[in-house]
Scaffold this motif. Structure first.
Motif, mmCIF file in Angstrom:
data_model
loop_
_atom_site.group_PDB
_atom_site.id
_atom_site.type_symbol
_atom_site.label_atom_id
_atom_site.label_comp_id
_atom_site.label_asym_id
_atom_site.label_seq_id
_atom_site.Cartn_x
_atom_site.Cartn_y
_atom_site.Cartn_z
ATOM 1 N N ASP A 1 36.544 46.872 115.111
ATOM 2 C CA ASP A 1 35.711 46.145 114.678
ATOM 3 C C ASP A 1 35.546 44.658 114.916
ATOM 4 O OD1 ASP A 1 37.614 45.958 112.739
ATOM 5 O OD2 ASP A 1 36.148 45.251 111.042
ATOM 6 N N ASP A 2 36.884 44.345 115.280
ATOM 7 C CA ASP A 2 37.071 42.898 115.727
ATOM 8 C C ASP A 2 37.549 42.828 117.017
ATOM 9 O OD1 ASP A 2 39.511 44.352 115.690
ATOM 10 O OD2 ASP A 2 40.591 42.841 114.532
ATOM 11 N N ALA A 3 37.299 43.628 117.741
ATOM 12 C CA ALA A 3 37.526 43.216 119.242
ATOM 13 C C ALA A 3 36.199 44.036 120.114
ATOM 14 C CB ALA A 3 38.835 43.617 119.717
ATOM 15 N N ASP A 4 36.113 43.720 121.405
ATOM 16 C CA ASP A 4 35.119 44.609 122.212
ATOM 17 C C ASP A 4 35.703 46.107 122.110
ATOM 18 O OD1 ASP A 4 33.611 42.329 122.299
ATOM 19 O OD2 ASP A 4 34.523 42.020 124.388
ATOM 20 N N PRO A 5 34.954 47.231 121.790
ATOM 21 C CA PRO A 5 35.390 48.430 121.757
ATOM 22 C C PRO A 5 35.911 48.678 123.349
ATOM 23 C CG PRO A 5 33.506 48.369 120.552
ATOM 24 C CD PRO A 5 33.550 47.053 121.215
ATOM 25 N N PHE A 6 34.930 48.627 124.468
ATOM 26 C CA PHE A 6 35.147 49.181 125.519
ATOM 27 C C PHE A 6 34.863 47.975 126.626
ATOM 28 C CE2 PHE A 6 33.961 51.816 129.337
ATOM 29 C CZ PHE A 6 35.054 52.249 129.724
ATOM 30 N N ASP A 7 35.816 47.362 127.040
ATOM 31 C CA ASP A 7 35.334 46.182 128.081
ATOM 32 C C ASP A 7 35.729 46.665 129.371
ATOM 33 O OD1 ASP A 7 34.727 43.460 128.654
ATOM 34 O OD2 ASP A 7 36.723 42.721 128.487
ATOM 35 N N LEU A 8 34.578 46.593 130.136
ATOM 36 C CA LEU A 8 34.669 46.436 131.666
ATOM 37 C C LEU A 8 34.297 45.071 132.348
ATOM 38 C CD1 LEU A 8 32.857 49.910 132.424
ATOM 39 C CD2 LEU A 8 35.041 49.410 133.042
ATOM 40 N N PRO A 9 35.456 44.400 132.622
ATOM 41 C CA PRO A 9 35.386 43.032 132.981
ATOM 42 C C PRO A 9 34.695 43.242 134.445
ATOM 43 C CG PRO A 9 37.530 43.501 132.851
ATOM 44 C CD PRO A 9 36.756 44.656 132.291
ATOM 45 N N ALA A 10 34.132 41.849 134.998
ATOM 46 C CA ALA A 10 33.644 41.748 136.237
ATOM 47 C C ALA A 10 34.734 42.088 137.251
ATOM 48 C CB ALA A 10 32.967 40.350 136.394
ATOM 49 N N VAL A 11 34.322 42.566 138.568
ATOM 50 C CA VAL A 11 35.183 42.883 139.525
ATOM 51 C C VAL A 11 34.497 41.993 140.640
ATOM 52 C CG1 VAL A 11 36.166 44.820 141.122
ATOM 53 C CG2 VAL A 11 35.785 44.970 138.728
ATOM 54 N N VAL A 12 35.647 41.223 141.360
ATOM 55 C CA VAL A 12 35.276 40.315 142.469
ATOM 56 C C VAL A 12 34.834 41.435 143.519
ATOM 57 C CG1 VAL A 12 36.089 38.406 144.043
ATOM 58 C CG2 VAL A 12 36.811 38.412 141.495
ATOM 59 N N THR A 13 33.593 41.161 144.249
ATOM 60 C CA THR A 13 33.307 42.004 145.606
ATOM 61 C C THR A 13 33.597 41.283 146.767
ATOM 62 O OG1 THR A 13 31.215 41.275 145.500
ATOM 63 C CG2 THR A 13 31.652 43.318 144.183
ATOM 64 N N ALA A 14 33.642 39.749 146.831
ATOM 65 C CA ALA A 14 33.969 39.150 147.881
ATOM 66 C C ALA A 14 34.582 37.830 147.334
ATOM 67 C CB ALA A 14 32.585 38.930 148.790
ATOM 68 N N THR A 15 35.187 37.294 148.397
ATOM 69 C CA THR A 15 35.916 35.795 148.393
ATOM 70 C C THR A 15 35.095 34.892 149.281
ATOM 71 O OG1 THR A 15 37.838 36.764 147.220
ATOM 72 C CG2 THR A 15 37.912 34.446 148.183
ATOM 73 N N ALA A 16 34.611 33.714 149.115
ATOM 74 C CA ALA A 16 33.983 32.804 149.928
ATOM 75 C C ALA A 16 34.880 31.581 150.049
ATOM 76 C CB ALA A 16 32.600 32.244 149.324
ATOM 77 N N ALA A 17 35.088 30.939 151.436
ATOM 78 C CA ALA A 17 35.684 29.757 151.407
ATOM 79 C C ALA A 17 34.837 29.070 152.745
ATOM 80 C CB ALA A 17 37.167 29.985 152.066
ATOM 81 N N MET A 18 35.506 27.830 152.916
ATOM 82 C CA MET A 18 34.652 27.117 154.306
ATOM 83 C C MET A 18 35.850 26.703 155.221
ATOM 84 S SD MET A 18 31.581 26.697 153.315
ATOM 85 C CE MET A 18 30.632 25.390 154.137
ATOM 86 N N ASN A 19 35.641 26.962 156.270
ATOM 87 C CA ASN A 19 36.617 26.566 157.181
ATOM 88 C C ASN A 19 36.533 25.082 157.810
ATOM 89 O OD1 ASN A 19 34.496 26.108 159.279
ATOM 90 N ND2 ASN A 19 34.980 28.024 160.554
ATOM 91 N N VAL A 20 37.224 24.522 158.435
ATOM 92 C CA VAL A 20 37.680 23.339 158.804
ATOM 93 C C VAL A 20 36.217 22.740 159.240
ATOM 94 C CG1 VAL A 20 38.347 23.460 161.109
ATOM 95 C CG2 VAL A 20 38.960 21.569 159.844
ATOM 96 N N ASN A 21 35.458 23.371 159.954
ATOM 97 C CA ASN A 21 34.197 22.843 160.534
ATOM 98 C C ASN A 21 32.897 23.027 159.473
ATOM 99 O OD1 ASN A 21 35.127 22.108 162.897
ATOM 100 N ND2 ASN A 21 35.210 24.171 163.724
ATOM 101 N N GLY A 22 33.227 23.718 158.467
ATOM 102 C CA GLY A 22 32.047 23.656 157.353
ATOM 103 C C GLY A 22 31.231 25.158 157.463
ATOM 104 N N ASP A 23 32.007 25.988 158.174
ATOM 105 C CA ASP A 23 31.231 27.382 158.171
ATOM 106 C C ASP A 23 31.704 27.985 156.841
ATOM 107 O OD1 ASP A 23 30.290 26.893 160.994
ATOM 108 O OD2 ASP A 23 32.126 27.168 161.669
ATOM 109 N N LEU A 24 30.819 28.946 156.508
ATOM 110 C CA LEU A 24 31.084 29.651 155.365
ATOM 111 C C LEU A 24 31.921 30.932 156.008
ATOM 112 C CD1 LEU A 24 30.758 30.650 152.382
ATOM 113 C CD2 LEU A 24 28.658 31.506 153.211
ATOM 114 N N VAL A 25 32.834 31.418 155.347
ATOM 115 C CA VAL A 25 33.767 32.431 155.745
ATOM 116 C C VAL A 25 33.807 33.375 154.322
ATOM 117 C CG1 VAL A 25 36.027 33.259 156.491
ATOM 118 C CG2 VAL A 25 35.211 31.090 157.375
#
Length: 151
Positions: free
Chosen positions: A30-54
């Motif tokens: 009663d004092d904590a979440d009974p069943f917790d399924l936290p978010a899962v990362v599906t992709a990671t984003a970054a920018m390369n040296v020229n500003g392109d999204l990778v």
């Protein structure tokens, strides 16, 4: 109207060696979440040296946590599972492969499979309020499947 009540949630845990027939879990904390399924990362984003999204994807584990009432039948079974899979000197580890099926009040289900228990509590802890702390058990899973509500 949307009814998002979770009253009536039930889990069934199957452990390949320790509990091959499975056991139910309904005695949630009663004092904590009974069943917790936290978010899962599906992709990671970054920018390369020229500003392109990778963007790139890599598999990630599904990391649910179950919180139960200390001393309940669910806690007792989870303690057995924890101890069977806890490594220690001179101790044989069960090596259970675990699956958990969550059944929700609307009839939908979520099943996580091909997993292992990651952590649990080796004993009883006490909160400053004078009560035993809820027991949290963490898992990691490779696979997930789900069914939608029946109504």
């Amino acid at each position: 109207m949307f009814d998002i009540s979770a009253t009536g949630l039930a889990l069934n845990i199957i452990a390949s060696k320790t509990f091959p027939n499975g056991f139910p879990v309904t005695e949630f904390a009663d004092d904590a979440d009974p069943f917790d399924l936290p978010a899962v990362v599906t992709a990671t984003a970054a920018m390369n040296v020229n500003g392109d999204l990778v963007v790139f994807s890599s598999p990630q584990p599904i990391l649910p946590t179950i919180n139960v009432i200390p001393g309940s039948p669910a806690d007792n079974n989870l303690q057995i599972l924890f101890e069977a899979n806890r490594a220690a000197r001179g101790k044989r580890v069960a090596g259970d492969v675990i699956s958990i099926t969550a059944t929700y009040p609307d009839g939908s289900t979520v099943t996580v499979s091909n997993g292992k228990m990651l952590s649990g509590f080796p004993g009883k802890s006490v909160a400053s309020a004078g009560r035993q702390k809820s027991k949290a058990y963490a898992f990691a899973f490779q696979d997930l499947s789900a069914t939608r509500a029946t109504s």
